[in-house]
Design an enzyme around this catalytic site. Structure first.
Site, mmCIF file in Angstrom:
data_model
loop_
_atom_site.group_PDB
_atom_site.id
_atom_site.type_symbol
_atom_site.label_atom_id
_atom_site.label_comp_id
_atom_site.label_asym_id
_atom_site.label_seq_id
_atom_site.Cartn_x
_atom_site.Cartn_y
_atom_site.Cartn_z
ATOM 1 N N GLU A 1 -20.283 -12.484 0.825
ATOM 2 C CA GLU A 1 -20.574 -13.449 -0.245
ATOM 3 C C GLU A 1 -19.687 -13.192 -1.460
ATOM 4 O O GLU A 1 -19.619 -14.005 -2.377
ATOM 5 C CB GLU A 1 -22.044 -13.328 -0.695
ATOM 6 C CG GLU A 1 -23.064 -13.729 0.343
ATOM 7 C CD GLU A 1 -24.476 -13.286 -0.076
ATOM 8 O OE1 GLU A 1 -24.718 -13.040 -1.282
ATOM 9 O OE2 GLU A 1 -25.333 -13.162 0.819
ATOM 10 N N ASP B 1 -23.147 5.714 2.836
ATOM 11 C CA ASP B 1 -23.443 7.104 3.186
ATOM 12 C C ASP B 1 -24.029 7.214 4.594
ATOM 13 O O ASP B 1 -24.901 6.424 4.967
ATOM 14 C CB ASP B 1 -24.465 7.626 2.151
ATOM 15 C CG ASP B 1 -24.722 9.119 2.270
ATOM 16 O OD1 ASP B 1 -23.791 9.901 2.036
ATOM 17 O OD2 ASP B 1 -25.863 9.508 2.589
#
Ligand code: NOJ
Length: 535
Positions: free
Chosen positions: A259, A213
């Site tokens: 990751e 956002d």
């Protein structure tokens, strides 16, 4: 060339679920996670190409915020980043949603609100408690101006000063949006560590990505800077600029995403392509994988709404092609929870419905990742929400009303009283799914063809022309037939020559479109406001 598996989002179609309004399962009148689970087959039943399937056939959903929140900005004011608001359910419900979505091949993106928390978040409660609290610097505090007023003239996006005086400690805190949404200080290492660990929490649970956002807001341009210099030119609020320094803030986020192979970041930024480009970074310092390009809505929160016009669309596509890094894709939204719906924005002459149908064929043909706002597949327009029922401080209720699933009293959305009035009986998903000429069926057919046409999913894009209100764009992948999309944005019949490889009509928004391939060029007759795909 096929996109690598972890880049599943290339060629994907995202569907934005506004959780409060999608499906209520417990009768409290507010949508919830169990409700979403019960409607997943509508979005994708796992085999949308089966002849019997009635699914829309989207690849991913993005959920607007579902975290604990006082709901001053309906979830964009988060008071705990690692839990689910009880209105929506529990973490177990979320896990069940994730599992049910994945079973059907639907990826799930959550909404990550980076720039600000709720004023009820324990971090802010601590920060405001004393000037010497260890969390003081997690937010942005400034001394009052000499006259006791706000430190500078910065305006909040929702209007008024972006500064709020907190009497307990006699300083102002910054809020780019509502006063109940204090801005986090991304210069503070503790903030970065806390937010990245919250992100890891969700990625470990199995989410496939995040919509980030208000990304450009992470870089503050305070007229009164840390060095005490007053310089109003430092304020970039509402200008559509993206400070290059935003890439510094995106680094730790990207590192966490990396990751988890396949995890995608989709940035929200109201900015033109030359500014959006900064969000992607480069090979050495990658930023986000995708950013919304709002040129078909409005470029910044201050610029006028985009017209439905071939020239404008062509310029937008050219700007994007010129400025985005090679290989980068934008996500194209035609509506979302912040702006009037497409069908209302383009209905000045009562012909919005025709434009909606043409826009389906444009949005799903552009090189990029289409993002469909819930209800747009039914061609919904803004609902009439009486003054007494309005709830949103920024006046966006009309685009957030409950999904009209059927014609029953709660429109199949709730057995209770809906939190915002459900649209008056009229169109519904139930009716449209059974009507081969409905907007829903057009979306479904378009998505089905898109899956079958490599050129639409991953082809390069070539602007063939934009004249007399007709836009012609070609998509072509190396190893597959090209697809042409032609859109008549004018209210006159238009006859255009299209590339001669285009020999047949794949899909039309209007039954009266004809293609004549008897001459040297393929000649297309487009009724007013009509669009089609050719191959
Ligand atoms: C953008 C969101 O889309 C909007 O709904 C929200 O009000 C602001 N960011 C603040 O979080």
């Amino acid at each position: 060339m096929q996109a690598p598996q972890h880049e599943w989002w290339r060629g994907a179609v995202i569907y934005q679920v506004y959780p409060r309004s999608f499906q209520d399962s417990d009768g409290d009148g507010i949508g919830d996670l169990r409700g979403i689970i019960s409607r997943l087959d509508y979005l994708n039943d796992g085999d949308p190409d089966a002849p019997s399937s009635r699914s829309l056939g989207v690849d991913a959903i993005w959920l607007s915020p579902i975290f604990p929140s006082p709901m001053r900005d309906f979830g964009y004011d988060v008071s705990d980043y690692c839990d689910i608001d009880p209105t929506f359910g529990t973490l177990q419900d979320f896990d069940a949603l994730l599992a049910a979505a994945h079973e059907r091949g639907i990826r799930v993106l959550i909404d990550f609100v980076l720039n600000h928390t709720s004023d009820q978040h324990p971090w802010f409660q601590a920060s405001r408690s004393s000037r010497s609290d260890p969390r003081r610097d997690w937010y942005i505090w400034r001394a009052p101006a000499p006259d006791g007023g706000p430190p500078d003239a910065m305006q909040a996006v929702f209007g008024g000063s972006a500064w709020q005086l907190d009497p307990a400690t006699g300083e102002y805190y910054l809020h780019s949006f509502l006063p109940e949404q204090p801005d986090l200080n991304w210069q503070n290492a503790g903030v970065v560590a806390a937010m990245t660990s919250a992100l890891r929490f969700w990625l470990r649970r199995g989410v496939d990505g995040v919509r980030l956002d208000a990304v450009p807001k992470l870089v503050k341009h305070l007229a009164v800077a840390d060095d005490g210099v007053v310089d109003a030119s430092r304020s970039l609020a509402g200008t559509g600029r993206v400070d290059p320094a935003v890439l510094d803030h995106l680094q730790p986020i990207r590192a966490v995403l990396d990751e988890f192979p396949g995890a995608v970041a989709l940035a929200e930024a109201f900015a033109p392509p030359q500014e959006l480009a900064r969000l992607y970074g480069d090979d050495r310092r990658p930023g986000v994988h995708l950013a919304f390009d709002f040129q078909f809505i409005r470029v910044t929160s201050k610029t006028p709404l985009a017209p439905w016009d071939a020239r404008h669309i062509a310029e937008a596509l050219e700007a994007s092609a010129e400025h985005l890094p090679a290989g980068a894709l934008a996500s194209y939204a035609f509506s979302n929870h912040d702006v009037p719906r497409f069908g209302s924005r383009h209905d000045h002459d009562g012909r919005g419905a025709a434009r909606v149908r043409a826009a389906v064929l444009l949005q799903l043909a552009l090189r990029g990742v289409p993002c469909i706002y819930y209800g747009d597949e039914l061609g919904l327009v803004d609902a009439a929400v009486p003054e007494s029922a309005r709830l949103d401080a920024a006046g966006r209720d009309a685009v957030r009303t409950p999904m009209p699933w059927d014609d029953s009293s709660g429109r199949g959305f709730t057995s209770g009283t809906p939190w915002l009035p459900a649209p008056e009986a009229g169109t519904s998903a139930a009716v449209q799914r059974d009507d081969p000429r409905s907007t829903f069926s057009l979306y479904r057919d378009a998505l089905r063809i898109r899956r079958a046409q490599p050129s639409l999913r991953r082809g390069l894009q070539h602007l063939v022309g934009a004249r007399d209100g007709v836009l012609v764009v070609q998509r072509a992948a190396e190893d597959a037939p090209a697809v042409v999309v032609a859109v008549n944005t004018s209210t006159e019949v238009r006859v255009v020559d299209v590339p001669s490889e285009a020999r047949r009509i794949l899909l039309t928004s209007d039954p009266d479109i004809t293609l004549d391939i008897s001459g040297e060029a393929s000649r297309l007759v487009l009724p007013p406001l009509a669009a089609c795909w050719l191959a």
